[in-house]
Design an enzyme around this catalytic site. Structure first.
Site, PDB file in Angstrom:
ATOM      1  N   GLU A 103     -12.689  -1.962   2.490  1.00  0.00           N
ATOM      2  CA  GLU A 103     -13.282  -1.799   3.835  1.00  0.00           C
ATOM      3  C   GLU A 103     -14.344  -0.703   3.878  1.00  0.00           C
ATOM      4  O   GLU A 103     -14.293   0.196   4.721  1.00  0.00           O
ATOM      5  CB  GLU A 103     -12.182  -1.551   4.879  1.00  0.00           C
ATOM      6  CG  GLU A 103     -11.217  -2.718   4.981  1.00  0.00           C
ATOM      7  CD  GLU A 103     -10.236  -2.644   6.138  1.00  0.00           C
ATOM      8  OE1 GLU A 103     -10.119  -1.582   6.768  1.00  0.00           O
ATOM      9  OE2 GLU A 103      -9.587  -3.675   6.406  1.00  0.00           O
TER      10      GLU A 103
ATOM     11  N   GLU B 141      -6.518  -9.349   3.221  1.00  0.00           N
ATOM     12  CA  GLU B 141      -5.651  -8.753   4.249  1.00  0.00           C
ATOM     13  C   GLU B 141      -5.682  -9.678   5.457  1.00  0.00           C
ATOM     14  O   GLU B 141      -6.758  -9.901   6.036  1.00  0.00           O
ATOM     15  CB  GLU B 141      -6.132  -7.366   4.680  1.00  0.00           C
ATOM     16  CG  GLU B 141      -5.861  -6.286   3.669  1.00  0.00           C
ATOM     17  CD  GLU B 141      -6.169  -4.886   4.194  1.00  0.00           C
ATOM     18  OE1 GLU B 141      -5.935  -4.624   5.398  1.00  0.00           O
ATOM     19  OE2 GLU B 141      -6.651  -4.070   3.398  1.00  0.00           O
TER      20      GLU B 141
ATOM     21  N   GLU C 269       0.851  -1.193   0.000  1.00  0.00           N
ATOM     22  CA  GLU C 269       0.000   0.000   0.000  1.00  0.00           C
ATOM     23  C   GLU C 269       0.886   1.243   0.000  1.00  0.00           C
ATOM     24  O   GLU C 269       2.000   1.217   0.538  1.00  0.00           O
ATOM     25  CB  GLU C 269      -0.878  -0.037   1.273  1.00  0.00           C
ATOM     26  CG  GLU C 269      -1.770   1.181   1.448  1.00  0.00           C
ATOM     27  CD  GLU C 269      -2.840   0.987   2.514  1.00  0.00           C
ATOM     28  OE1 GLU C 269      -2.850  -0.083   3.177  1.00  0.00           O
ATOM     29  OE2 GLU C 269      -3.669   1.901   2.688  1.00  0.00           O
TER      30      GLU C 269
HETATM   31  O1  AHR Z   1      -3.014  -2.990   6.044  1.00  0.00           O
HETATM   32  C1  AHR Z   1      -3.211  -1.818   6.782  1.00  0.00           C
HETATM   33  C2  AHR Z   1      -4.654  -1.324   6.723  1.00  0.00           C
HETATM   34  O2  AHR Z   1      -5.479  -2.241   7.371  1.00  0.00           O
HETATM   35  C3  AHR Z   1      -5.273  -1.197   5.360  1.00  0.00           C
HETATM   36  O3  AHR Z   1      -4.994   0.014   4.751  1.00  0.00           O
HETATM   37  C4  AHR Z   1      -6.730  -1.309   5.643  1.00  0.00           C
HETATM   38  O4  AHR Z   1      -7.460  -1.833   4.568  1.00  0.00           O
HETATM   39  C5  AHR Z   1      -6.796  -2.159   6.895  1.00  0.00           C
HETATM   40  O5  AHR Z   1      -7.614  -1.614   7.856  1.00  0.00           O
END
Ligand code: AHR
Length: 506
Positions: free
Chosen positions: A175, A294, A29
């Site tokens: 999310e 994730e 990210e």
């Molecule tokens: O991986 C870190 C964060 O965790 C991401 O940006 C988000 O999607 C999640 O809450």
């Protein structure tokens, strides 16, 4: 004396499902030092001609990561993808709201696609359904995948990429159930937007696969109604629903922390049930599968991360979410991998979040080397040896008492065979902190196989960490498995990750 035995019975002909290699995906990210100072560091002695760190690339390749989710995460929900293409000097600097940082757009879609090629990975692209919507998602898809002859596909060629990026899997937002998300939506708002966006994206490229946003974790107040309602909107157009989950040992109760993989298992079961409920309600023939895009341990630095984001000036690529992982974290990561393998029939994509510097298996010191965190190793072993066909694991194990989960199985395990290579690999964690537990393996149809290798990760100090200077937690080998009448007996040490690799005799 604690002499209870775990018994695992495996039959070569009783399979669960082929393991989708995308189960060993990861995530990068635009957050902290993941991109800037992580994969990209032009001043570093290991930088290549594009500024990508070769030492980091080599560790990523070692992990054989088939798929990398990009560019967020929370980051994506205010991201204007057009900022990140074209001549770097002309790209705007923007306030990045999710991580309260300054985004300079020095790395964008085209550079990241070059990096992914060097890493041997495909991209799993996330579109912004927070601050933007259908039109921006379609434009991005056209830019990435349309062969040429339109404004956006020709713009890609002009920017140095004549051949399309051909990105096959796309997340419809990130999310969106979370109040922290910029552009957060109710389930009906998200469901409608995701369905319309998906419909339009599949019109542009019918070969893509789409992921509908599931809950941010299983503690969300709207879970699992969120999945049921949103999938009722998106069912016709999507292929997967996403799951996200992070665990932490905030209470310092390791025995209970190591039971958290049971929560992950229950989370997966509930989402499968919800997908099947929607399919039945729709009288549908399409099965919606799961993208666990994730997952990890994440909790070590929350206080200092909050301080950086709340009290410090806006910075470019501040150090954020740089959790230093312990040996016990590696055990739970191993258990989570086992859980994913045990659901290989429905979980087709999974992304260890994340890959470099930010809650990551790989750390890249600013002026120093890249190095392997403790969690690097279970992921490495699963990625290297977990490809093939998952067998249906029949396991009975003694129980261990926990403070929050009651009595749980002391041993968790998964098995994967690769007929072509003539291998069978068993992944097992003894999560009992007090007792070694003998594992009896009853193997049917593997009479001609011998143990080629028994890899273990164990450490007397549950809190042991690695660093650039010292790799305190690293794999070792054992050779004290004993052949028994109907299989093998392996005395699993307390708190240990075990990879037992069988090879057919030639
Ligand atoms: O991986 C870190 C964060 O965790 C991401 O940006 C988000 O999607 C999640 O809450």
């Amino acid at each position: 004396m604690h002499q209870k035995t775990a018994v695992m019975t495996l039959d070569r002909d009783v399979s669960l499902a082929p393991v989708d290699p995308r189960l060993f995906g990861s995530f990068l990210e635009h957050l902290g030092r993941a991109i800037y100072g992580g994969i990209y560091c032009p001043g570093h002695p290991c930088a290549d001609e594009q500024g990508f760190r070769k030492d980091v690339l080599s560790l990523v390749r070692e992990l054989r990561v088939p798929l990398v989710r990009y560019p967020g995460g929370n980051f994506v929900s205010t991201f204007r993808w057009e900022d990140s293409i074209g001549p770097v000097k002309q790209r705007p600097k923007r306030l990045e709201l999710a991580w309260r940082s300054i985004e300079e757009n020095r790395i964008g879609l085209d550079e990241f696609s070059d990096w992914a090629k060097k890493a041997g990975s495909e991209i799993l692209m996330t579109v912004n359904l927070g601050s933007r919507g259908l039109e921006a998602a379609c434009d991005l898809l056209e830019y990435c995948n349309f062969p040429g002859g339109t404004y956006l596909s020709d713009l890609r060629a002009q920017n140095g990429h004549k051949a399309p990026h051909n990105i096959k899997v796309w997340c419809l937002g990130n999310e969106m159930d979370g109040e922290w998300q910029f552009g957060h939506k109710t389930m009906d708002e998200y469901g409608r937007l995701a369905a319309e966006t998906a419909k339009a994206m599949k019109q542009i490229d019918p070969t893509i696969e789409l992921i509908s946003c599931g809950s941010s974790n299983d503690r969300m107040p709207t879970f699992p109604q969120w999945e049921a309602t949103t999938l009722e909107h998106t069912y016709d157009f999507v292929d997967y629903v996403s799951l996200h989950q992070y665990y932490g040992n905030e209470r310092g109760d390791t025995q209970d922390f190591l039971a958290r993989s049971d929560d992950m298992d229950q989370f997966i079961r509930t989402v499968i049930a919800t997908c099947d409920f929607v399919q039945a309600k729709k009288r549908g023939t399409k099965q919606i599968n799961l993208s666990f895009d994730e997952w990890n341990v994440w909790f070590h630095n929350t206080a200092s991360d909050n301080d950086t984001m709340q009290n410090r000036p806006w910075q470019t690529a501040p150090a954020l979410l740089e959790d230093h992982y312990t040996f016990e974290d590696a055990l739970l990561v191993g258990e989570m991998l086992i859980t994913l393998l045990c659901h290989a029939d429905r979980v087709k994509i999974a992304c260890l979040a994340q890959l470099v510097n930010v809650i990551a298996p790989i750390m890249a010191d600013e002026n120093g080397p890249a190095w392997r965190q403790t969690i690097f190793y279970p992921f490495l072993h699963a990625s290297l040896y977990g490809r093939g066909t998952a067998l249906l694991p029949l396991l009975s194990a003694p129980k261990v008492e926990t403070s929050g989960h009651g009595a749980v199985d002391a041993v968790v395990a998964a098995a994967v065979k690769d007929e072509a290579a003539g291998t069978l690999t068993i992944f097992a964690v003894n999560r009992d902190l007090q007792h070694d537990i003998p594992l009896t393996l009853r193997l049917r149809g593997f009479a001609e196989s011998e143990i080629a290798e028994w890899i273990v990760l164990e450490n007397g100090d549950l809190k042991a960490e690695n660093s650039a200077a010292k790799e305190a937690v690293r794999p070792a080998h054992r050779s004290d498995a004993v052949r028994s009448e109907d299989g093998w007996l392996l005395p699993l040490h307390k708190a240990s990750w075990n990879v037992i690799r069988f090879q057919k005799k030639r």
